[in-house]
Structure formats: C-alpha cells, structure tokens
Design a protein around this motif. Structure first.
Motif, PDB file in Angstrom:
ATOM      1  N   LEU A 164      25.119 -60.700 -42.850  1.00 29.30           N
ATOM      2  CA  LEU A 164      24.690 -60.066 -44.097  1.00 29.30           C
ATOM      3  C   LEU A 164      23.287 -59.487 -43.970  1.00 29.30           C
ATOM      4  O   LEU A 164      23.005 -58.393 -44.463  1.00 29.30           O
ATOM      5  N   ALA A 165      22.396 -60.221 -43.289  1.00 31.33           N
ATOM      6  CA  ALA A 165      21.000 -59.807 -43.207  1.00 31.33           C
ATOM      7  C   ALA A 165      20.818 -58.501 -42.451  1.00 31.33           C
ATOM      8  O   ALA A 165      19.939 -57.696 -42.779  1.00 31.33           O
ATOM      9  N   VAL A 166      21.635 -58.273 -41.420  1.00 30.96           N
ATOM     10  CA  VAL A 166      21.458 -57.077 -40.584  1.00 30.96           C
ATOM     11  C   VAL A 166      22.535 -56.028 -40.841  1.00 30.96           C
ATOM     12  O   VAL A 166      22.689 -55.086 -40.080  1.00 30.96           O
ATOM     13  N   HIS A 167      23.253 -56.188 -41.951  1.00 32.90           N
ATOM     14  CA  HIS A 167      24.395 -55.307 -42.233  1.00 32.90           C
ATOM     15  C   HIS A 167      24.000 -53.831 -42.250  1.00 32.90           C
ATOM     16  O   HIS A 167      24.737 -52.971 -41.785  1.00 32.90           O
ATOM     17  N   LYS A 168      22.826 -53.522 -42.775  1.00 33.16           N
ATOM     18  CA  LYS A 168      22.385 -52.127 -42.908  1.00 33.16           C
ATOM     19  C   LYS A 168      21.306 -51.756 -41.898  1.00 33.16           C
ATOM     20  O   LYS A 168      20.620 -50.750 -42.063  1.00 33.16           O
ATOM     21  N   ALA A 169      21.187 -52.520 -40.855  1.00 30.87           N
ATOM     22  CA  ALA A 169      20.092 -52.282 -39.903  1.00 30.87           C
ATOM     23  C   ALA A 169      20.381 -51.168 -38.909  1.00 30.87           C
ATOM     24  O   ALA A 169      19.497 -50.759 -38.165  1.00 30.87           O
ATOM     25  N   GLY A 170      21.628 -50.677 -38.846  1.00 35.30           N
ATOM     26  CA  GLY A 170      21.959 -49.585 -37.944  1.00 35.30           C
ATOM     27  C   GLY A 170      21.702 -49.942 -36.498  1.00 35.30           C
ATOM     28  O   GLY A 170      22.083 -51.005 -36.035  1.00 35.30           O
ATOM     29  N   ARG A 171      21.009 -49.049 -35.769  1.00 33.51           N
ATOM     30  CA  ARG A 171      20.765 -49.282 -34.350  1.00 33.51           C
ATOM     31  C   ARG A 171      19.824 -50.456 -34.105  1.00 33.51           C
ATOM     32  O   ARG A 171      19.687 -50.936 -32.982  1.00 33.51           O
ATOM     33  N   PHE A 172      19.175 -50.923 -35.174  1.00 31.73           N
ATOM     34  CA  PHE A 172      18.273 -52.063 -35.021  1.00 31.73           C
ATOM     35  C   PHE A 172      18.977 -53.388 -35.299  1.00 31.73           C
ATOM     36  O   PHE A 172      18.338 -54.432 -35.365  1.00 31.73           O
ATOM     37  N   ARG A 173      20.305 -53.345 -35.473  1.00 26.42           N
ATOM     38  CA  ARG A 173      21.041 -54.557 -35.817  1.00 26.42           C
ATOM     39  C   ARG A 173      20.873 -55.651 -34.768  1.00 26.42           C
ATOM     40  O   ARG A 173      20.567 -56.800 -35.095  1.00 26.42           O
ATOM     41  N   ALA A 174      21.086 -55.316 -33.500  1.00 21.07           N
ATOM     42  CA  ALA A 174      21.008 -56.322 -32.444  1.00 21.07           C
ATOM     43  C   ALA A 174      19.602 -56.906 -32.303  1.00 21.07           C
ATOM     44  O   ALA A 174      19.439 -58.133 -32.298  1.00 21.07           O
ATOM     45  N   PRO A 175      18.558 -56.061 -32.177  1.00 13.53           N
ATOM     46  CA  PRO A 175      17.215 -56.652 -32.074  1.00 13.53           C
ATOM     47  C   PRO A 175      16.815 -57.429 -33.326  1.00 13.53           C
ATOM     48  O   PRO A 175      16.141 -58.462 -33.236  1.00 13.53           O
ATOM     49  N   ALA A 176      17.251 -56.956 -34.517  1.00 14.01           N
ATOM     50  CA  ALA A 176      16.938 -57.680 -35.750  1.00 14.01           C
ATOM     51  C   ALA A 176      17.589 -59.059 -35.738  1.00 14.01           C
ATOM     52  O   ALA A 176      16.994 -60.054 -36.172  1.00 14.01           O
ATOM     53  N   THR A 177      18.816 -59.124 -35.233  1.00 13.54           N
ATOM     54  CA  THR A 177      19.504 -60.410 -35.130  1.00 13.54           C
ATOM     55  C   THR A 177      18.752 -61.352 -34.220  1.00 13.54           C
ATOM     56  O   THR A 177      18.573 -62.542 -34.525  1.00 13.54           O
ATOM     57  N   LEU A 178      18.275 -60.842 -33.102  1.00  7.72           N
ATOM     58  CA  LEU A 178      17.562 -61.697 -32.148  1.00  7.72           C
ATOM     59  C   LEU A 178      16.184 -62.106 -32.665  1.00  7.72           C
ATOM     60  O   LEU A 178      15.696 -63.187 -32.338  1.00  7.72           O
ATOM     61  N   LEU A 179      15.577 -61.272 -33.486  1.00  5.99           N
ATOM     62  CA  LEU A 179      14.328 -61.683 -34.131  1.00  5.99           C
ATOM     63  C   LEU A 179      14.592 -62.817 -35.117  1.00  5.99           C
ATOM     64  O   LEU A 179      13.773 -63.741 -35.253  1.00  5.99           O
ATOM     65  N   LEU A 180      15.729 -62.748 -35.818  1.00  7.70           N
ATOM     66  CA  LEU A 180      16.108 -63.836 -36.707  1.00  7.70           C
ATOM     67  C   LEU A 180      16.336 -65.124 -35.906  1.00  7.70           C
ATOM     68  O   LEU A 180      15.909 -66.213 -36.317  1.00  7.70           O
ATOM     69  N   VAL A 181      17.002 -65.004 -34.763  1.00  6.24           N
ATOM     70  CA  VAL A 181      17.210 -66.164 -33.889  1.00  6.24           C
ATOM     71  C   VAL A 181      15.864 -66.753 -33.465  1.00  6.24           C
ATOM     72  O   VAL A 181      15.663 -67.980 -33.508  1.00  6.24           O
TER      73      VAL A 181
END
Length: 217
Positions: A75-92
C-alpha cells in the motif's frame, strides 16, 4: 526469474541473502522461530496446537506480522512508480533500524516485530501486475522451479532456467551463515549490517530497475 533482466536477478539474489541474514539473527534470538520463513512458523503452529494452545501465540504472531508487512509495503509504495523498489527497500531499512534501536533498549519483542514486518515488506520489491514475481524470503518455490529446470536441461533444454533459482537459494543460505556469525559477534546489533545492506540495495534498485507502472492491487 527468467522474465527479469540479469541485473534484477542479481539484486534478487542479494535480497535473498539479506533475508537469510535477518532470519538467522531472529532464529538464534528466538530459539527456533523465524521472521521470514513462514512455512516453518506454520509448522510450529500445528505442532504447538498438539501440545498446548499457548505455544501457538509466538509463531502465529510472527505470521500475522509478516503478512502485515506485505500489506503495508504494497500500500505504501502503490503510487511510487519507478521508485517503488527503492522505496520498499528504504522502508525495510527503516524497520530494521527500529529493530536495532529497540534491541539496544532491551525491547526484544518490538525488535522481533519490526524484523518480521521488514521481511514481509521486502517481498514487495519485485511485483508485476500487482503480484510478487520473485519471492526473496522463501525458497520452496525456487527449489521446485530449479528441479523442473534441471529436468528440462536433462531433456536437452537450456540450463539457465534452473541456474538462477539455484543462485537464489545459495544467496539465502549464504546470508544465513553470515547472520549466524554476525550474531555471535554483535548479538542483535548485527542488524545494523542488514540496515547498511538495505540502503545499498535501495540505491542499486534505483539505478538498475527500469520505470514500471504502479501495480494494481
């Protein structure tokens, strides 16, 4: 994994190593429970029910936290587009940092909860059409696909179909070895090594992974 570029496959192997590292730290700290290997916890729930109802509280809580991490990160990275993967890893990285801080303060259960949330979140890195395309914290499916690829190779097919699944398993196993040694040296503060790795992998994801559409959930 065959549908992903080589750079993404290499990142997946590295993330499997991260999962193995964190899971080994948790496994030793908890004395036999996991924060990423939910099959093992599910078996613990079953055997716990056969012994005493209270024995299921810990593994059931870990399963619930893992699933919550998957939901929250998706849900948090649903609208992150090309930044979805790095945003997920920042959350991790943020969750693992919280775990390390909590452990330093003696709040081990908060630390374990953050670790389980982080491992659930990590699975949102590789998504296509709203579904996980590479699972980086569990290896049963990868081993099945590796076996199928080996069978295809023996029939005269290519070898690459099983090789990357094998690499994924090696990545997780190697990470577990590193996590066990790190725990012996630093106890739960070994998680700071996982935080550093998460940040490096976030940068790698930003540089290596192409623009993608936000997945439909």
């Amino acid at each position: 994994m065959k549908d992903h570029p080589v750079a993404e496959r290499m990142l997946a192997v590295a993330l499997a190593g991260l999962a193995g590292f964190v899971d080994a730290v948790a496994f030793i700290e908890l004395g036999g429970y996991f924060v990423s290997f939910m099959t093992g916890n599910s078996v613990q729930i079953g055997t716990g029910l056969a012994e005493h109802a209270s024995a299921v509280i810990l593994p059931l809580s870990l399963v619930a936290l893992f699933v919550a991490g998957v939901v929250a990160s998706s849900l948090a990275v649903h609208k992150a587009g090309r930044f979805r993967a790095p945003a997920t890893l920042l959350l991790v990285a943020a969750l693992l940092s919280a775990a390390a801080f909590a452990a330093a303060e003696g709040r081990s259960w908060i630390a374990i909860a953050c670790m389980a949330l982080a491992m659930g979140s990590e699975n949102a890195v590789f998504q296509r059409n709203g579904e996980v395309s590479i699972g980086v914290t569990y290896m049963t499916g990868a081993l099945v696909k590796m076996g199928q690829g080996m069978a295809a190779a023996l029939r005269g097919g290519g070898h690459s179909s099983w090789f990357w699944h094998f690499c994924l398993w090696v990545g997780l196993a190697s990470g577990a070895v590193a996590g066990a040694f790190a725990f012996r040296a630093f106890a739960m503060q070994a998680l700071w090594l996982a935080v550093a790795a998460s940040l490096i992998f976030a940068l790698a994801a930003l540089l290596l992974m192409p623009a993608v559409k936000s997945p439909d959930l």
